[in-house]
Write a protein that holds these residues in place. Sequence first.
Motif, PDB file in Angstrom:
ATOM      1  N   HIS A 507       0.845  -1.186  -0.115  1.00 51.99           N
ATOM      2  CA  HIS A 507      -0.012  -0.121   0.199  1.00 51.99           C
ATOM      3  C   HIS A 507       0.974   1.319   0.191  1.00 51.99           C
ATOM      4  O   HIS A 507       1.764   1.283   0.469  1.00 51.99           O
ATOM      5  CB  HIS A 507      -0.925   0.188   1.359  1.00 51.99           C
ATOM      6  N   LYS A 508       0.324   2.178  -0.604  1.00 52.11           N
ATOM      7  CA  LYS A 508       1.147   3.494  -0.455  1.00 52.11           C
ATOM      8  C   LYS A 508       1.428   4.125   0.828  1.00 52.11           C
ATOM      9  O   LYS A 508       2.755   4.375   0.891  1.00 52.11           O
ATOM     10  CB  LYS A 508       0.120   4.620  -1.311  1.00 52.11           C
ATOM     11  N   ASP A 509       0.552   3.760   1.791  1.00 54.39           N
ATOM     12  CA  ASP A 509       1.171   4.458   3.080  1.00 54.39           C
ATOM     13  C   ASP A 509       2.212   3.375   3.615  1.00 54.39           C
ATOM     14  O   ASP A 509       3.010   3.952   4.610  1.00 54.39           O
ATOM     15  CB  ASP A 509      -0.128   4.278   4.118  1.00 54.39           C
ATOM     16  N   GLU A 510       2.283   2.215   3.398  1.00 53.67           N
ATOM     17  CA  GLU A 510       3.282   1.232   3.754  1.00 53.67           C
ATOM     18  C   GLU A 510       4.551   1.700   2.977  1.00 53.67           C
ATOM     19  O   GLU A 510       5.630   1.653   3.731  1.00 53.67           O
ATOM     20  CB  GLU A 510       2.823  -0.218   3.331  1.00 53.67           C
ATOM     21  N   ARG A 511       4.499   1.996   1.890  1.00 49.46           N
ATOM     22  CA  ARG A 511       5.675   2.302   0.881  1.00 49.46           C
ATOM     23  C   ARG A 511       6.277   3.736   1.439  1.00 49.46           C
ATOM     24  O   ARG A 511       7.436   3.760   1.780  1.00 49.46           O
ATOM     25  CB  ARG A 511       5.411   2.646  -0.514  1.00 49.46           C
ATOM     26  N   ASP A 512       5.083   4.772   1.824  1.00 52.60           N
ATOM     27  CA  ASP A 512       5.757   6.094   2.532  1.00 52.60           C
ATOM     28  C   ASP A 512       6.397   5.784   3.628  1.00 52.60           C
ATOM     29  O   ASP A 512       7.482   6.331   3.932  1.00 52.60           O
ATOM     30  CB  ASP A 512       4.501   6.828   2.600  1.00 52.60           C
ATOM     31  N   LEU A 513       5.844   4.931   4.506  1.00 57.37           N
ATOM     32  CA  LEU A 513       6.663   4.693   5.831  1.00 57.37           C
ATOM     33  C   LEU A 513       7.958   3.798   5.605  1.00 57.37           C
ATOM     34  O   LEU A 513       9.087   4.180   6.236  1.00 57.37           O
ATOM     35  CB  LEU A 513       5.832   3.676   6.799  1.00 57.37           C
ATOM     36  N   GLY A 514       7.897   2.990   4.806  1.00 64.28           N
ATOM     37  CA  GLY A 514       9.215   2.327   4.538  1.00 64.28           C
ATOM     38  C   GLY A 514      10.529   3.192   3.693  1.00 64.28           C
ATOM     39  O   GLY A 514      11.463   3.489   4.379  1.00 64.28           O
ATOM     40  N   LEU A 515       9.890   4.213   2.962  1.00 60.06           N
ATOM     41  CA  LEU A 515      10.939   5.247   2.209  1.00 60.06           C
ATOM     42  C   LEU A 515      11.503   6.209   3.354  1.00 60.06           C
ATOM     43  O   LEU A 515      12.605   6.540   3.331  1.00 60.06           O
ATOM     44  CB  LEU A 515      10.261   6.185   1.206  1.00 60.06           C
ATOM     45  N   HIS A 516      10.690   6.678   4.227  1.00 62.62           N
ATOM     46  CA  HIS A 516      11.045   7.500   5.369  1.00 62.62           C
ATOM     47  C   HIS A 516      12.192   6.682   6.343  1.00 62.62           C
ATOM     48  O   HIS A 516      12.895   7.312   6.766  1.00 62.62           O
ATOM     49  CB  HIS A 516       9.800   8.179   6.096  1.00 62.62           C
ATOM     50  N   LEU A 517      11.934   5.413   6.417  1.00 67.63           N
ATOM     51  CA  LEU A 517      12.725   4.867   7.558  1.00 67.63           C
ATOM     52  C   LEU A 517      14.041   4.883   6.647  1.00 67.63           C
ATOM     53  O   LEU A 517      14.972   4.878   7.628  1.00 67.63           O
ATOM     54  CB  LEU A 517      12.000   3.456   7.737  1.00 67.63           C
ATOM     55  N   LEU A 518      14.030   4.239   5.596  1.00 69.16           N
ATOM     56  CA  LEU A 518      15.164   4.253   4.726  1.00 69.16           C
ATOM     57  C   LEU A 518      16.032   5.722   4.581  1.00 69.16           C
ATOM     58  O   LEU A 518      17.307   5.511   4.368  1.00 69.16           O
ATOM     59  CB  LEU A 518      15.121   3.939   3.325  1.00 69.16           C
ATOM     60  N   GLN A 519      15.390   6.770   4.905  1.00 72.35           N
ATOM     61  CA  GLN A 519      16.029   7.927   4.915  1.00 72.35           C
ATOM     62  C   GLN A 519      16.644   8.346   5.832  1.00 72.35           C
ATOM     63  O   GLN A 519      16.997   9.404   6.178  1.00 72.35           O
ATOM     64  CB  GLN A 519      15.161   9.136   4.245  1.00 72.35           C
ATOM     65  N   PHE A 520      16.803   7.634   7.084  1.00 64.17           N
ATOM     66  CA  PHE A 520      17.138   7.869   8.164  1.00 64.17           C
ATOM     67  C   PHE A 520      18.524   8.331   8.226  1.00 64.17           C
ATOM     68  O   PHE A 520      18.857   9.128   9.026  1.00 64.17           O
ATOM     69  CB  PHE A 520      17.068   6.648   9.411  1.00 64.17           C
ATOM     70  N   ALA A 521      19.501   7.581   7.288  1.00 62.65           N
ATOM     71  CA  ALA A 521      20.862   7.954   7.268  1.00 62.65           C
ATOM     72  C   ALA A 521      21.073   9.411   6.861  1.00 62.65           C
ATOM     73  O   ALA A 521      22.170  10.011   7.018  1.00 62.65           O
ATOM     74  CB  ALA A 521      21.701   7.136   6.551  1.00 62.65           C
ATOM     75  N   GLU A 522      20.118   9.837   6.111  1.00 57.04           N
ATOM     76  CA  GLU A 522      20.378  11.236   5.601  1.00 57.04           C
ATOM     77  C   GLU A 522      19.697  12.373   6.425  1.00 57.04           C
ATOM     78  O   GLU A 522      20.322  13.443   6.418  1.00 57.04           O
ATOM     79  CB  GLU A 522      19.514  11.495   4.182  1.00 57.04           C
ATOM     80  N   VAL A 523      18.805  11.758   7.139  1.00 58.73           N
ATOM     81  CA  VAL A 523      18.133  12.658   8.360  1.00 58.73           C
ATOM     82  C   VAL A 523      17.973  14.199   7.416  1.00 58.73           C
ATOM     83  O   VAL A 523      18.778  15.208   7.973  1.00 58.73           O
ATOM     84  CB  VAL A 523      19.034  12.809   9.275  1.00 58.73           C
ATOM     85  N   ARG A 524      16.901  14.306   6.828  1.00 60.45           N
ATOM     86  CA  ARG A 524      16.685  15.530   6.121  1.00 60.45           C
ATOM     87  C   ARG A 524      15.262  16.073   6.434  1.00 60.45           C
ATOM     88  O   ARG A 524      14.703  15.334   7.073  1.00 60.45           O
ATOM     89  CB  ARG A 524      16.771  15.286   4.653  1.00 60.45           C
TER      90      ARG A 524
END
Length: 582
Positions: A507-524
């Motif tokens: 689902h889009k909301d699942e993907r959005d959550l996954g993407l934000h988790l993956l961007q942790f190292a960038e912390v933007r």
Amino acid sequence: MATEHDEYMGSLKAQLAKLFEVSLKVTVPNELDVEPLVAACNGKFGDYQCNNAMGLWSKIKGKGALFRGPPAVGEAIKNNLPTSEMIESCSVAGPGFVNVVLSKNWMAKVSIQKMLIEGIDTWAPLPPVKTAVVDFSSPNIAKEMHVGHLRSTIIGDTLARMLEFSKVKVLRRNHVGDWGTQFGMLIEFLFEKFPNFEDATETAIGDLQAFYKASKQRFDADPAFKERAQQAVVRLQGGEDKYRRAWAQICQISRTEFHKVYQRLGVHLEEKGESFYNPYIPGVIEALNKQGLVEESQGARVIFIEGINIPLIVVKSDGGFNYASTDLSALWYRLNEEKAEWIIYVTDVGQQQHFDMFFKAAKRAGWLPQGDSSYPKASHVGFGLVLGEDGKRFRTRNTEVVRLVDLLDEAKVRSKAALIERGKGEEWTEEEIESTAEAVGYGAVKYADLKNNRLTNYTFNFDQMLNDKGNTAVYLLYAHARICSIIRRSGKDIEELKNKGTLVLGHKDERDLGLHLLQFAEVRTMTRFAPCFLTRARFYRVYQNFQVVEEACTNLLPNVLCDYLYNLSEIFSKFYSNPECK
């Protein structure tokens, strides 16, 4: 130790940059050292964007290039991208922006699931230093910690935690004010009040702040006492046993009080106060003198700093040492004895000029490199004031400085009252109420400070920081509690799920959550505000903002991490509220 393959596993941007670097070399082989300009975005065009086309076109047009403009350059960059399982699709928009949509299967299986199995520390950035000193809190002996120490203690502890998470050995230093002329009056006053001074306990002395004020009043009003106090300083600095023991007694009583505050805040420090560095001062000053850096000026010994009208005084006209003497000796010790590669000082912005002069003197001495990007280096982490609701410096109604202990007490009391109002008093034990009130109350005070850019002043408001809505610690704690509740009620073995379960981002909301988790190292923090498709002028402004924000962690700005966590909580709440994701 992370391997080259594991390094920055969590940084999508870094991984995409490697792919675009290959493409750029093929697209414009005659342009050397082209840095991939990869930025995250949140528009309808993709997850990430490569923005090199316009800049490259300005370089290659008129050189017989095969391309007819930035869009054609963008198409070539896209077509020359090496095949990668992390990319689902690419497209070119506007003046050559190459938009990338990440593969949700790769996101789920290769990246997030790998992190779940191997641990979040595999996503930790790896700074180019092994050892750092974080100098923070630094209260004065015989004075109570007040709200002015709040920001240094909270910000310093957070920076230390961030560096420790990034696998840096952090030396947490409490540079307390435990040496100086004020100890003469404190010791003499102690002798008067307690002839058997070694029997003087914290209980007997009572309020340290009142003890200090009383000794200062006596010092100012009684010439005979003042003379004895001045002689006491000489005897203390001369190492006379009785005075050393009295000084140690005063210091120990203060340490006990400081420890109570640090224990509440969950802060750990190692004390190395002014007295620790005092024996090193003569040798350091002499070494600087041999280098020709120390000069005579109006009876004092100083170091002149280029571009600054006033000199840095390292020996006063009366032959005594000062803050600059101690700070130079502490820096020398940290560089040469503790082998620190990064020394971070957390104080209010009012001390900026002192640190600027002090760092420039160290550069003149050759202790630090001239450039600010090279190591070893020293950084001043300045912060603004804590204000009351009247917009003035936060004080009590009697215009006294607010004691940090009183502030934390009130945070806990208010938090406990809110829990009871919500009916938790009937559901939980008294012990659970007390521990939760502490966690929420103290956490709220910390987060209210950290979420603000440290360089600005902020208004202290209990009602706002204890609100369960908006960007507050309470809101984040509720999100965390909800996640723990889901895990608990599932009845599943989480370790087994990590290793044998299948992660799906359907689902889009699942993907959005996954993407934000993956961007942790960038912390933007720019994601929510920057569309992928921009005009040329707006693109350059936004891209500069991306660069500044990504640099923010290196620039020691905890509010960037707070923004990330708040956004993560919001995205999780949206995901949790969607019945299709349950």
